[in-house]
Enzyme design. Structure first.
Site, mmCIF file in Angstrom:
data_model
loop_
_atom_site.group_PDB
_atom_site.id
_atom_site.type_symbol
_atom_site.label_atom_id
_atom_site.label_comp_id
_atom_site.label_asym_id
_atom_site.label_seq_id
_atom_site.Cartn_x
_atom_site.Cartn_y
_atom_site.Cartn_z
ATOM 1 N N PRO A 18 -7.499 -3.474 3.130
ATOM 2 C CA PRO A 18 -7.550 -3.448 1.892
ATOM 3 C C PRO A 18 -7.587 -2.080 1.220
ATOM 4 O O PRO A 18 -8.128 -1.117 1.740
ATOM 5 C CB PRO A 18 -8.943 -4.205 1.552
ATOM 6 C CG PRO A 18 -9.831 -3.710 2.727
ATOM 7 C CD PRO A 18 -9.004 -3.628 3.907
ATOM 8 N N GLY A 19 -6.760 -1.716 0.080
ATOM 9 C CA GLY A 19 -6.646 -0.554 -0.593
ATOM 10 C C GLY A 19 -7.175 -0.835 -2.045
ATOM 11 O O GLY A 19 -8.090 -0.631 -2.608
ATOM 12 N N ARG A 20 -6.376 -1.604 -2.876
ATOM 13 C CA ARG A 20 -6.577 -1.876 -4.115
ATOM 14 C C ARG A 20 -7.780 -2.556 -4.369
ATOM 15 O O ARG A 20 -8.317 -2.304 -5.281
ATOM 16 C CB ARG A 20 -5.473 -2.993 -4.650
ATOM 17 C CG ARG A 20 -5.406 -3.108 -5.868
ATOM 18 C CD ARG A 20 -4.553 -4.389 -6.359
ATOM 19 N NE ARG A 20 -3.229 -4.270 -5.739
ATOM 20 C CZ ARG A 20 -2.110 -3.787 -6.195
ATOM 21 N NH1 ARG A 20 -2.116 -3.252 -7.338
ATOM 22 N NH2 ARG A 20 -0.737 -3.753 -5.226
ATOM 23 N N TYR B 275 6.611 -2.588 -11.827
ATOM 24 C CA TYR B 275 6.343 -3.833 -11.584
ATOM 25 C C TYR B 275 6.188 -4.821 -12.773
ATOM 26 O O TYR B 275 5.806 -5.942 -12.448
ATOM 27 C CB TYR B 275 5.259 -3.792 -10.774
ATOM 28 C CG TYR B 275 4.973 -3.142 -9.541
ATOM 29 C CD1 TYR B 275 6.107 -2.948 -8.485
ATOM 30 C CD2 TYR B 275 3.836 -2.132 -9.581
ATOM 31 C CE1 TYR B 275 5.604 -2.159 -7.589
ATOM 32 C CE2 TYR B 275 3.736 -1.210 -8.374
ATOM 33 C CZ TYR B 275 4.595 -1.183 -7.516
ATOM 34 O OH TYR B 275 4.525 -0.184 -6.493
ATOM 35 N N CYS C 238 9.975 10.517 -22.295
ATOM 36 C CA CYS C 238 11.538 10.310 -22.957
ATOM 37 C C CYS C 238 11.728 9.010 -22.202
ATOM 38 O O CYS C 238 13.031 9.049 -21.727
ATOM 39 C CB CYS C 238 12.114 11.533 -22.776
ATOM 40 S SG CYS C 238 11.664 12.931 -23.735
HETATM 41 C C1 PLP Z 1 0.498 -1.542 5.782
HETATM 42 C C2 PLP Z 1 -0.153 -1.909 4.698
HETATM 43 N N1 PLP Z 1 -1.506 -1.916 4.596
HETATM 44 C C3 PLP Z 1 -2.391 -1.903 3.586
HETATM 45 C C4 PLP Z 1 -1.789 -1.750 2.496
HETATM 46 C C5 PLP Z 1 -2.728 -1.853 1.093
HETATM 47 O O1 PLP Z 1 -2.468 -2.931 0.293
HETATM 48 P P1 PLP Z 1 -3.311 -3.218 -0.627
HETATM 49 O O2 PLP Z 1 -3.865 -1.860 -1.550
HETATM 50 O O3 PLP Z 1 -2.604 -4.284 -1.644
HETATM 51 O O4 PLP Z 1 -4.760 -3.961 -0.255
HETATM 52 C C6 PLP Z 1 -0.203 -1.756 2.111
HETATM 53 C C7 PLP Z 1 0.044 -1.710 0.963
HETATM 54 O O5 PLP Z 1 0.703 -2.899 0.428
HETATM 55 C C8 PLP Z 1 0.185 -1.836 3.464
HETATM 56 O O6 PLP Z 1 1.694 -1.631 3.219
HETATM 57 N N1 LYS Z 2 2.291 0.445 -5.010
HETATM 58 C C1 LYS Z 2 2.019 -0.848 -5.016
HETATM 59 C C2 LYS Z 2 1.546 -1.701 -3.717
HETATM 60 C C3 LYS Z 2 2.149 -1.619 -2.761
HETATM 61 C C4 LYS Z 2 1.601 -0.672 -1.594
HETATM 62 C C5 LYS Z 2 1.865 -0.408 -0.207
HETATM 63 N N2 LYS Z 2 2.872 -1.588 0.574
HETATM 64 C C6 LYS Z 2 1.145 -1.200 -6.287
HETATM 65 O O1 LYS Z 2 0.861 -0.559 -6.918
HETATM 66 O O2 LYS Z 2 1.073 -2.368 -6.643
#
Ligand code: PLP
Ligand code: LYS
Length: 453
Positions: free
Chosen positions: A303-305, A354, A381
């Site tokens: 998880p990141g987001r 998006y 711009c």
């Molecule tokens: C391989 C992989 N792992 C993890 C993530 C993290 O995704 P999220 O920030 O939606 O949890 C991403 C981005 O979508 C990804 O491409």
């Molecule tokens: N950058 C994207 C998510 C994709 C991340 C990596 N696969 C976002 O803002 O939602």
């Protein structure tokens, strides 16, 4: 507060201004200016811990181990990597730069993963030299490349193969990653009678003594609010694991289910609950392994987001306010108040890329004015330079007001640009009534310093 998706440390002071973790946003702005990204450290840590403990408990209950990797692409600074590690997470990187930040934070190589669909020789060598715990390979070409470079270094590279399961999930076409017609991974589906690209890649890895096949990786997309996709993808991966074992005699130890856990961006949005989703996935994978008559692998998630998104907000100063009469197709004309702030698509590209929706409020004061339909726009711009498409703001919104956008912790700073030569904003952390700079504001000198004339 009003169900708006602020971090848990956000509240209103008696005079109506916003405070984050006990720090008045007016003080933050007086010291650091706007625009600025603000991170609520305790919120980040709580979410990181919540994901780890929920997955450890749920997977432990069915007899499986699990590791949680923080996906650094959402936002990676040295302090953020340290927080993740201190909360028991590993770190997932997607480039040499992200790897460098994780290493600077003293995350041990063994706790780092390296992703990417087109890693360079230099990136792979750096990962091998750092002793990363896993390189997630994405193509046959890359399998050869990693094997060659590991051979040159005299090491055995631990690899996972990224597969695409055909499960479609995620908030937008550009952030869904497991359907067929996109660049990531190797498909589990075969053309008539042929070997699937995923199986071919797994067998290829096993052919190389310079590679150790750790397992199979699947990431289906991002901002996923329906957990069914994770279970469907896990089923496909577990089936592939058994097929591989039947073909090769090798039952791989690990399955990585990627990231993608969705968060709230607007008042009323319901984020995925880590406990619920962990239980659902754990029970589902346990059931699938029983059906397949196979043992459970060790799992990982990325998880990141879900860790950093809700912890962040962006502070801006309002510069101009302009009512615009909009002629609606077939309906009555209406007025939209355009509120321009001192940042925009360079600090948050997500609305333009998006169509992402956000919530904003005036945060330097209270207002008892009626609200008006507003659109918050940036200073670039581009007419598509929109920060918040639609939000109700007090009718007395005016130049000099401070405006905050909620839930910008993920993919704001990490996707920021210098469009129109705007220096990128600082990342400020707040905790226990104090703030500190994690990443300083860029200056014009930084930008001009790159220009060699
Ligand atoms: C391989 C992989 N792992 C993890 C993530 C993290 O995704 P999220 O920030 O939606 O949890 C991403 C981005 O979508 C990804 O491409
Ligand atoms: N950058 C994207 C998510 C994709 C991340 C990596 N696969 C976002 O803002 O939602």
């Amino acid at each position: 507060m009003t169900g708006a998706p602020w971090s848990t440390g956000v509240g209103r002071l008696p005079d109506g201004a916003l405070a984050v973790a006990g720090v008045d946003v007016r003080d933050l702005v007086a010291e650091h200016g706007t625009p600025a990204y603000v991170l609520d450290e305790a919120d980040f840590r709580t979410r990181a811990r919540a994901y780890r403990t929920a997955f450890e408990a749920a997977f432990g209950a069915v007899g499986a181990g699990v590791d949680v990797y923080y996906a650094g692409k959402a936002l990676l600074t040295v302090a953020v990597a340290r927080w993740a590690r201190e909360e028991g997470l590993r770190v997932d990187t997607a480039s040499s730069g992200e790897l460098a930040v994780a290493l600077r934070a003293e995350v041990p190589g063994a706790e780092i993963g390296l992703h990417g669909n087109n890693k360079s020789d230099a990136e792979i060598l750096r990962a091998l030299d750092a002793g990363v715990g896993r390189i997630i390979v994405d193509s046959l070409v890359e399998i050869e490349r990693v094997a060659r470079l590991a051979g040159e270094r005299g090491v055995v590279a631990p690899v996972m193969v990224r597969v695409t399961t055909g499960v479609h999930a995620g908030g937008h076409e550009y952030i869904a990653t497991a359907h067929e017609d996109q660049k990531f991974g190797l498909s589990v589906n075969a053309a008539d009678g042929a070997e699937s690209p995923a199986m071919a890649a797994l067998l290829e890895v096993l052919e190389h003594p310079e590679l150790r096949l750790l397992g199979i990786h699947s990431h289906i997309g991002s901002q996923i609010l329906d957990p069914d996709g994770f279970e469907a993808a896990a089923r496909v991966v577990l089936r592939l694991r058994v097929d591989l074992s039947e073909r090769s005699g090798v039952l791989v130890d690990e399955v990585d289910l990627g990231g993608g856990y969705g968060i709230a961006y607007l008042p009323g949005d319901v984020a995925l609950d880590p406990e619920r989703v962990a239980k659902d996935i754990a029970q589902s994978v346990s059931g699938v392994c029983q059906e397949l008559g196979t043992s459970l692998p060790r799992f990982s998630i990325e998880p990141g987001r879900a860790i950093v998104g809700p912890a962040g907000l962006t502070l801006y100063t309002v510069g101009t306010v302009k009512p615009v009469t909009v002629s609606a197709d077939g309906g009555a004309d209406f007025t939209r108040t355009y509120v321009s702030v001192d940042g925009g698509m360079s600090d948050n590209i997500r609305p333009a890329l998006y169509g992402a929706a956000y919530h904003a409020e005036i945060v330097g004061r209270s207002s008892s004015a009626e609200t008006v339909l507003a659109r918050v726009v940036g200073k670039h711009c581009e007419s598509g330079d929109i920060v918040v498409h639609e939000v109700q703001l007090p009718a007395d919104v005016r130049a000099g007001d401070l405006l905050a956008v909620a839930a910008t912790g993920a993919y704001g700073r990490s996707m920021a640009s210098n469009y129109n030569m705007l220096p990128r904003p600082p990342v400020l952390a707040v905790a226990d009534g104090a703030s500190r700079v994690l990443v300083r504001r860029e200056t014009e000198d930084d930008l001009l310093g790159l220009d060699q004339g």
